[in-house]
Design a protein around this motif. Structure first.
Motif, PDB file in Angstrom:
ATOM      1  N   VAL A   1       0.923  -1.461   0.033  1.00  0.00           N
ATOM      2  CA  VAL A   1      -0.173  -0.097   0.050  1.00  0.00           C
ATOM      3  C   VAL A   1       0.791   1.249   0.163  1.00  0.00           C
TER       4      VAL A   1
ATOM      5  N   GLU B   1      -4.328  -2.968   3.121  1.00  0.00           N
ATOM      6  CA  GLU B   1      -4.395  -3.734   2.089  1.00  0.00           C
ATOM      7  C   GLU B   1      -5.939  -3.777   1.502  1.00  0.00           C
ATOM      8  N   GLU B   2      -6.837  -4.347   2.379  1.00  0.00           N
ATOM      9  CA  GLU B   2      -8.258  -4.465   2.130  1.00  0.00           C
ATOM     10  C   GLU B   2      -8.767  -2.932   1.858  1.00  0.00           C
TER      11      GLU B   2
ATOM     12  N   TRP C   1      -7.221  -0.365   0.893  1.00  0.00           N
ATOM     13  CA  TRP C   1      -6.889   0.329  -0.397  1.00  0.00           C
ATOM     14  C   TRP C   1      -7.457  -0.443  -1.629  1.00  0.00           C
ATOM     15  N   GLN C   2      -8.003  -1.453  -1.571  1.00  0.00           N
ATOM     16  CA  GLN C   2      -8.616  -2.314  -2.408  1.00  0.00           C
ATOM     17  C   GLN C   2      -9.965  -1.761  -2.787  1.00  0.00           C
TER      18      GLN C   2
ATOM     19  N   LYS D   1     -10.002   1.977  -4.066  1.00  0.00           N
ATOM     20  CA  LYS D   1     -10.034   2.111  -5.639  1.00  0.00           C
ATOM     21  C   LYS D   1     -11.215   1.414  -6.224  1.00  0.00           C
ATOM     22  N   ALA D   2     -11.623   0.694  -5.616  1.00  0.00           N
ATOM     23  CA  ALA D   2     -13.091   0.199  -6.242  1.00  0.00           C
ATOM     24  C   ALA D   2     -14.142   1.459  -6.097  1.00  0.00           C
TER      25      ALA D   2
END
Length: 659
Positions: free
Chosen positions: A102, A142-143, A145-146, A149-150
């Motif tokens: 990240v 990390e979760e 960040w995803q 982005k979505a």
């Protein structure tokens, strides 16, 4: 900036702010959710692990304690696992920080609080130590960040969809405004149209209705103006009593007819009412006016005259002048005698013993109008001296005056296709050639081709108009096909004159529809005189509408010569109109002609049609017509007819089916 763009900008900014706020709120909720998860995991793990450690801490089994701390830490969920004994002060601790993919800017922006829990290791009421846990937030970053982005991708997608949908919605809602703008532009060009789509908005609907009403009022005003102009022009060139040409109109008619390109053979006559004053004294002005009207009506309706081109005038008192295009065959004297006899049989002529002299003479070649008038005056004096009510001047020798000879010659021309096409350019107001008018001439062996004015009256008399129109069209098709392979081909419109007899013939209309392809129709303008359109059948009118729907255009020439109100032209799909050359000649010196032409330009442009001037011969005329707003000009001052290269019929036989 337009209203549509302003609304799109304002609403777009508003939607971006709303969506951005929603995006920020979602991301903030994600952050809180992950922080709660981290804290919850830390609390649960600390409580459970403290119970597990209580027995080993009571027995002071440091090895087991260390082993249990290692097991919890090696799972990778914690960045710190620390046990501190209260009995001997021993500390068992594992701590580490694992790297993540990240970006650091994201970690600094989000600043997730790691889950931290601290609990005591007890056995009943006895305390053995203190346990501290810090949950590792690598996975949470990390979760998160995803998810972010979505969420951003969804935000961009929704922004694009909203903006595009808003654009479509605004285009639909504000379409009437664009139509109103288009209508205003049309009104500025004197083109009166309607907005037919009904807006949903009450305010815009009222505006559209007002603009449509304004268009109707302006159109009615311009049409009324055109009718006034027509009446004034008609009165200026016509006799108020008999509705035939007056002195001014007769002079212009005769001058134009005697021009080389316009001329056609015929005969000219003078009808002189001798006892005019006596009749007036004996029976009064009302009876005399009725007699003059009866004489004029007989001349205007006599079957021996070709009324499309005939000129009839009353110049003064009881003098009537007449010019009739005629093949001047061996029977032309009989036609003149028939007209004379029909005048003698008029009821008022016989009732009041009106005395008149009728003199006539043939005209084979163009002559000065003054010379023609002088010769007729001499014939009139001779007629009075000899007391003959009918006197026909001596026929000059001419090689083409025999009816049978004409018939043989024209049939041979049809069989041999002995015609040649010429094209005269028509220029727009920027001096570009936009059209070419096709002229037909008869090929003379060893001589210059004979112009249509010389042989077409006989074509009409012999009922060969349809055959010659077909021949001209076939020749033009050859020119068109040949021109298609030329890289420098003419891209404007071609103008073909079609006779009224052909248009009114069902077989010709069917042949025309089958012969011409869509591409040829789209390059073609069919031209008819105002007189022809005034006498076509209803089926012909419907056929013209059908052909225009397929791409053909309709032109009307000799505007202002039929004597009918211009209102009848509104029932035809007119693409353009050409003002008769008699109104163009010396327009720079004729204020009434300029007034008439200006009115006609407005009338045609009001109907969405082009208005052209034909017979332009001087630069001064060009200057005045340009100032009046004419759409195009044609005449010898700009360009003369030039021959078209037409391949022979044998060469083109495989391309053009013969009739």
């Amino acid at each position: 900036m337009s209203i549509r763009r302003q609304l799109a900008l304002y609403l777009g900014c508003l939607m971006v702010v709303i969506l951005s706020g929603n995006l920020w709120l979602n991301i903030h909720n994600f952050k809180l959710h992950f922080e709660e998860q981290l804290q919850s995991r830390a609390d649960e793990t600390a409580t459970t692990f403290a119970l597990s450690l209580s027995h080993s801490a009571q027995t002071k089994d440091d090895a087991t304690l260390k082993s249990m701390v290692d097991v919890i830490f090696d799972r990778g969920h914690f960045s710190l696992v620390k046990f501190e004994s209260t009995q001997n002060g021993a500390i068992i601790e594992r701590a580490a920080t694992e790297p993540t993919d990240v970006p650091m800017w994201f970690q600094r922006w989000m600043k997730l609080q790691p889950g931290f829990a601290q609990t005591e290791v007890l056995d009943g009421w006895q305390q053995f130590g203190q346990l501290s846990l810090v949950v590792h937030n690598k996975t949470s970053y990390e979760e998160l960040w995803q998810l972010v982005k979505a969420e951003c991708a969804w935000f961009l997608l929704m922004t694009l969809l909203v903006v595009y949908s808003m654009r479509l919605l605004l285009n639909w809602l504000l379409q009437p405004l664009k139509q109103i703008e288009h209508l205003a532009e049309k009104l500025s060009l004197n083109q009166f149209v309607h907005i037919h789509d009904t807006p949903k908005s009450k305010e815009v609907y009222s505006l559209v209705q007002a603009m449509n009403h304004l268009s109707d009022r302006l159109q009615a005003s311009f049409l009324a103006h055109g009718q006034t102009v027509q009446k004034l022009q008609y009165d200026a060139y016509h006799d108020n009593l008999t509705q035939v040409l007056n002195t001014k109109g007769w002079d212009q008619y005769l001058y134009d007819w005697m021009q080389h390109e316009q001329f056609a053979p015929g005969w000219i006559a003078l009808l002189h009412l001798e006892n005019l004053m006596l009749l007036n004294d004996q029976h009064g002005k009302a009876m005399l006016d009725e007699l003059l009207s009866q004489l004029a009506l007989q001349l205007k309706t006599d079957s021996a005259l070709s009324h499309e081109h005939v000129g009839i005038a009353r110049t003064s008192g009881g003098d009537f002048w007449l010019f009739s295009p005629d093949p001047l065959d061996s029977q032309f004297k009989n036609r003149i005698e028939a007209i004379h006899d029909s005048l003698k049989r008029l009821s008022l002529v016989q009732q009041y013993n009106a005395k008149f002299y009728f003199v006539a003479m043939p005209v084979h070649e163009p002559q000065e109008p003054a010379s023609l008038k002088h010769q007729l005056d001499l014939l009139l004096q001779r007629s009075k001296a000899e007391q003959k009510s009918l006197l026909i001047g001596a026929t000059e020798s001419h090689p083409l005056t025999n009816w049978v000879e004409w018939q043989q010659r024209l049939n041979a021309a049809l069989e041999d296709e002995a015609i040649q096409l010429f094209a005269q350019p028509l220029f727009d107001d920027t001096h570009n050639v936009i059209q070419k008018e096709v002229h037909c001439r008869l090929i003379e062996e060893g001589e210059e081709p004979l112009m249509a004015g010389y042989f077409w009256p006989m074509v009409d008399k012999l009922n060969l108009s349809q055959a010659f129109d077909r021949l001209v069209i076939r020749h033009w098709l050859r020119v068109f096909e040949q021109d298609e392979s030329n890289p420098d081909k003419f891209t404007g419109k071609w103008v073909l004159n079609i006779s009224g007899k052909s248009l009114n013939d069902p077989s010709f209309r069917q042949w025309f529809s089958e012969k011409l392809k869509p591409k040829q129709l789209q390059s073609l303008i069919i031209e008819c005189s105002e007189y022809t359109l005034a006498h076509v059948t209803v089926k012909t009118q419907m056929w013209l509408h059908e052909m225009v729907g397929l791409g053909m255009r309709l032109s009307v020439d000799h505007v202002g010569t039929s004597g009918k109100s211009f209102g009848f032209l509104a029932s035809f799909p007119i693409y353009q109109g050409k003002i008769e050359r008699r109104y163009i000649r010396n327009i720079d010196q004729q204020k009434d002609s300029a007034f008439f032409v200006s009115g006609m330009i407005q009338v045609f442009q009001t109907q969405g049609a082009l208005c052209f001037a034909e017979g332009v011969e001087q630069q001064a005329e060009i200057d005045v017509l340009t100032q009046l707003g004419i759409d195009g000009l044609m005449g010898f001052a700009l360009g003369t007819p030039t021959p078209l290269d037409v391949p022979s019929a044998s060469v083109m036989a495989h391309q053009i089916d013969q009739d």
